[in-house]
Motif scaffolding. Sequence first.
Motif, PDB file in Angstrom:
ATOM      1  N   ASP A   1     -46.446  17.201 -43.761  1.00  0.00           N
ATOM      2  CA  ASP A   1     -47.734  17.057 -42.752  1.00  0.00           C
ATOM      3  C   ASP A   1     -47.415  16.241 -41.402  1.00  0.00           C
ATOM      4  OD1 ASP A   1     -47.457  14.769 -44.588  1.00  0.00           O
ATOM      5  OD2 ASP A   1     -49.836  14.571 -44.159  1.00  0.00           O
ATOM      6  N   VAL A   2     -46.373  15.537 -41.602  1.00  0.00           N
ATOM      7  CA  VAL A   2     -45.618  14.866 -40.363  1.00  0.00           C
ATOM      8  C   VAL A   2     -44.459  15.285 -40.107  1.00  0.00           C
ATOM      9  CG1 VAL A   2     -45.244  12.341 -39.313  1.00  0.00           C
ATOM     10  CG2 VAL A   2     -47.302  12.754 -40.744  1.00  0.00           C
TER      11      VAL A   2
ATOM     12  N   SER B   1     -47.496  17.962 -30.438  1.00  0.00           N
ATOM     13  CA  SER B   1     -48.754  17.553 -31.126  1.00  0.00           C
ATOM     14  C   SER B   1     -49.727  18.370 -31.076  1.00  0.00           C
ATOM     15  CB  SER B   1     -49.021  15.932 -30.450  1.00  0.00           C
ATOM     16  OG  SER B   1     -50.154  15.630 -30.856  1.00  0.00           O
TER      17      SER B   1
ATOM     18  N   HIS C   1     -38.224  21.390 -39.400  1.00  0.00           N
ATOM     19  CA  HIS C   1     -39.633  22.032 -39.148  1.00  0.00           C
ATOM     20  C   HIS C   1     -39.692  21.884 -37.714  1.00  0.00           C
ATOM     21  CE1 HIS C   1     -41.243  21.957 -43.174  1.00  0.00           C
ATOM     22  NE2 HIS C   1     -40.617  21.062 -43.379  1.00  0.00           N
TER      23      HIS C   1
ATOM     24  N   THR D   1     -49.087  21.423 -33.364  1.00  0.00           N
ATOM     25  CA  THR D   1     -48.983  21.322 -34.744  1.00  0.00           C
ATOM     26  C   THR D   1     -49.748  20.631 -35.404  1.00  0.00           C
ATOM     27  OG1 THR D   1     -47.287  19.702 -34.665  1.00  0.00           O
ATOM     28  CG2 THR D   1     -46.527  21.799 -34.218  1.00  0.00           C
TER      29      THR D   1
ATOM     30  N   SER E   1     -53.117  12.882 -34.382  1.00  0.00           N
ATOM     31  CA  SER E   1     -52.127  11.863 -35.425  1.00  0.00           C
ATOM     32  C   SER E   1     -52.684  12.299 -36.751  1.00  0.00           C
ATOM     33  CB  SER E   1     -51.999  10.758 -34.984  1.00  0.00           C
ATOM     34  OG  SER E   1     -51.025  10.127 -36.076  1.00  0.00           O
ATOM     35  N   PRO E   2     -51.983  12.743 -37.728  1.00  0.00           N
ATOM     36  CA  PRO E   2     -52.432  12.947 -39.256  1.00  0.00           C
ATOM     37  C   PRO E   2     -53.104  11.594 -40.015  1.00  0.00           C
ATOM     38  CG  PRO E   2     -50.238  14.203 -38.881  1.00  0.00           C
ATOM     39  CD  PRO E   2     -50.643  13.215 -37.671  1.00  0.00           C
TER      40      PRO E   2
ATOM     41  N   LYS F   1     -48.895  17.706 -36.253  1.00  0.00           N
ATOM     42  CA  LYS F   1     -48.362  17.088 -37.184  1.00  0.00           C
ATOM     43  C   LYS F   1     -47.257  16.005 -36.423  1.00  0.00           C
ATOM     44  CE  LYS F   1     -47.783  20.902 -40.429  1.00  0.00           C
ATOM     45  NZ  LYS F   1     -47.068  21.563 -41.202  1.00  0.00           N
TER      46      LYS F   1
END
Length: 382
Positions: free
Chosen positions: A221-222, A142, A126, A145, A200-201, A147
């Motif tokens: 998602d990360v 960061s 990704h 995205t 941060s998610p 993520k």
Amino acid sequence: MATIKALTWDHPRGYNALAAASKRDEVIAAGLDIQWEKQPLEGFESHPIADLCARYDLVVIDHPHVGEAVAGDCLRSLESVFGEDTVRQLGADSIGPSLSSYRYAGKHWALPLDAATQVMALRADHIEGGAPKTWDAVLDVSKRTGKVALSLAGPHAALSFLSIAAAHGEPPAEADPDMLVSNEIGRAVYDLMSELASHSPRSVRDKNPISILGHMAHEADVILCPLVYGYVNYAAPTEGHVVTFADAPRRTPGGRPGSTLGGTGIGISKRCDPGPELKAHLLWLMSHDAQIGFIPGHDGQPSRREAWHDAGVNARWGNFYKNTAETLEAAYVRPRHHGYIAFQGKASALLRDAFEARAEASGVLARLQELYQAHRRAGEER
């Protein structure tokens, strides 16, 4: 048959190789019955070492506990068990500060069974262009995205703070044991972490490193965690996606990869009177054959330098070792005085709350220094 009670942590990396090694024909023939029990990793952070040593002959510990162990007079030094020549050879064979991290008050207190440090974890499928090399590049991913996750649960907010300070050229409390970090570097580190934390998610904010890596293996998602303790198991998983590991970020290209040493070692409690058979078994765990073959083959993470550069080991485990060895060689070693563990936990809670509130740096840094000094003084007074 001599019964040896032993305690390690509840994860395949911490248990499987030790349990399997205790059942080897050579161990049984030597008359040893080594009974490995396990408890959650967090249990070692909250349970007094002296109490564990009163109940077990062998105890797997993390190096920041050695100050507490020495204060409690509950471990045998490696020098007293194996002799100084053997300890020197172990130091030469071990990667980075894996053995030296267990040195305190002039002696070594645990065999470096397992080597680990904070490294970068990413979903390479990704991220275009591979792992970012610097903290500025991490921040860019960061912002683009949303993520990129920081490892903040438990003690890890404080550990990441220490690591980024080391990457900025100021390993905490090294130049001055009474000063955690200067205001200039502390502000740079805090502002960077606060910015990253804001993106941060939330799905992983309460997760420990194992849970973050497990989440990354199954969710998208990360896609990047810039500092997380490396677990080789996720580099070649039996299920889920591969998590790729790389060196920790640097402040500038070619700079130090900032990372705080982890890993575990085997401590020999004073209730144990190790005979030649047990000594031989423990040294076998540190040997070339065990560290390159047996331990990686049973989900362990070796501490011997040659294992980290072995072509066969790296081929089996997705180049986890080769890709992160430089970070481990340069890893920062935390203070080990009695009271440090308590500071680490409180400092992490302080940082988490500050990130959530977007608190200004100066007050947070002042409170961190106050906490550090208070726990350092308390340890000295014991």
